[in-house]
Design a protein around this motif. Structure first.
Motif, short mmCIF file in Angstrom:
data_model
loop_
_atom_site.label_atom_id
_atom_site.label_comp_id
_atom_site.label_asym_id
_atom_site.label_seq_id
_atom_site.Cartn_x
_atom_site.Cartn_y
_atom_site.Cartn_z
N TYR A 8 0.82 -1.20 0.00
CA TYR A 8 0.00 0.00 0.00
C TYR A 8 0.86 1.26 0.00
O TYR A 8 0.58 2.21 -0.72
N LEU A 9 1.90 1.27 0.81
CA LEU A 9 2.75 2.46 0.86
C LEU A 9 3.47 2.71 -0.46
O LEU A 9 3.75 3.85 -0.81
N ASN A 10 3.74 1.66 -1.22
CA ASN A 10 4.38 1.82 -2.52
C ASN A 10 3.40 2.23 -3.62
O ASN A 10 3.78 2.97 -4.52
N TYR A 11 2.18 1.74 -3.56
CA TYR A 11 1.28 1.91 -4.71
C TYR A 11 -0.11 2.43 -4.37
O TYR A 11 -0.86 2.80 -5.28
N GLY A 12 -0.49 2.45 -3.12
CA GLY A 12 -1.86 2.82 -2.77
C GLY A 12 -2.11 4.31 -2.76
O GLY A 12 -1.20 5.11 -2.57
N PRO A 13 -3.37 4.71 -2.96
CA PRO A 13 -3.73 6.12 -2.92
C PRO A 13 -3.71 6.67 -1.49
O PRO A 13 -3.98 5.93 -0.54
N VAL A 14 -3.36 7.94 -1.35
CA VAL A 14 -3.24 8.56 -0.03
C VAL A 14 -4.29 9.66 0.11
O VAL A 14 -4.20 10.71 -0.53
N PRO A 15 -5.32 9.43 0.95
CA PRO A 15 -6.34 10.46 1.16
C PRO A 15 -5.87 11.51 2.16
O PRO A 15 -5.08 11.21 3.07
N CYS A 16 -6.35 12.73 1.98
CA CYS A 16 -6.04 13.79 2.94
C CYS A 16 -7.22 14.75 3.01
O CYS A 16 -8.06 14.80 2.11
N ILE A 17 -7.26 15.50 4.09
CA ILE A 17 -8.31 16.49 4.30
C ILE A 17 -7.69 17.87 4.16
O ILE A 17 -6.75 18.21 4.86
N ARG A 18 -8.22 18.64 3.25
CA ARG A 18 -7.77 20.03 3.08
C ARG A 18 -8.81 20.93 3.74
O ARG A 18 -9.99 20.69 3.64
N GLY A 19 -8.32 21.96 4.39
CA GLY A 19 -9.22 22.90 5.04
C GLY A 19 -9.14 22.84 6.55
O GLY A 19 -9.79 23.58 7.24
N VAL A 20 -8.35 21.92 7.06
CA VAL A 20 -8.14 21.83 8.50
C VAL A 20 -6.73 22.32 8.77
O VAL A 20 -5.77 21.72 8.31
N ASP A 21 -6.61 23.43 9.48
CA ASP A 21 -5.30 24.02 9.72
C ASP A 21 -4.65 23.45 10.97
O ASP A 21 -5.24 23.44 12.04
N ASN A 22 -3.43 22.96 10.79
CA ASN A 22 -2.55 22.59 11.90
C ASN A 22 -3.07 21.48 12.82
O ASN A 22 -2.78 21.48 14.00
#
Length: 102
Positions: free
Chosen positions: A69-83
């Motif tokens: 997974y770390l080599n090929y999997g997609p990485v989700p993230c949340i934008r709009g949350v500061d710090n």
């Protein structure tokens, strides 16, 4: 469960970095916008969970699952949350690998 004090006057955007996309397309894919932080975190978890049910991930466990997974999997993230670290995809993946994700 940790509680966060966050100003959510702006919607939270869940995006996924997928380095397996064609070179002429952006590696970033927008999943959706959410008003609630818990909903955004759930969307990130679903991204990882959906991938884990597909080969080769569905055939792996433990360290092998983490490496693949770390080599090929997609990485989700949340934008709009500061710090704040509202969702750590690596920590979530590790918890799935350790306890058996199925």
């Amino acid at each position: 469960m940790t509680m966060y004090a966050v100003n959510l006057s702006k919607p939270l955007s869940v995006e996924v970095f997928d380095h397996n996309r064609p070179m002429d397309e952006s590696a970033w894919i927008q999943i959706g916008d959410y008003e609630d932080l818990a909903d955004a975190v759930d969307a990130c978890r679903r991204v990882i969970d959906r991938v884990l049910y597909k080969p080769p991930y569905s055939l792996l466990t433990g360290h092998a699952l983490m490496q693949e997974y770390l080599n090929y999997g997609p990485v989700p993230c949340i934008r709009g949350v500061d710090n704040i670290d509202a969702f750590d995809p690596y920590e979530y993946l590790e918890s799935k690998a350790k306890r058996g994700w199925q």
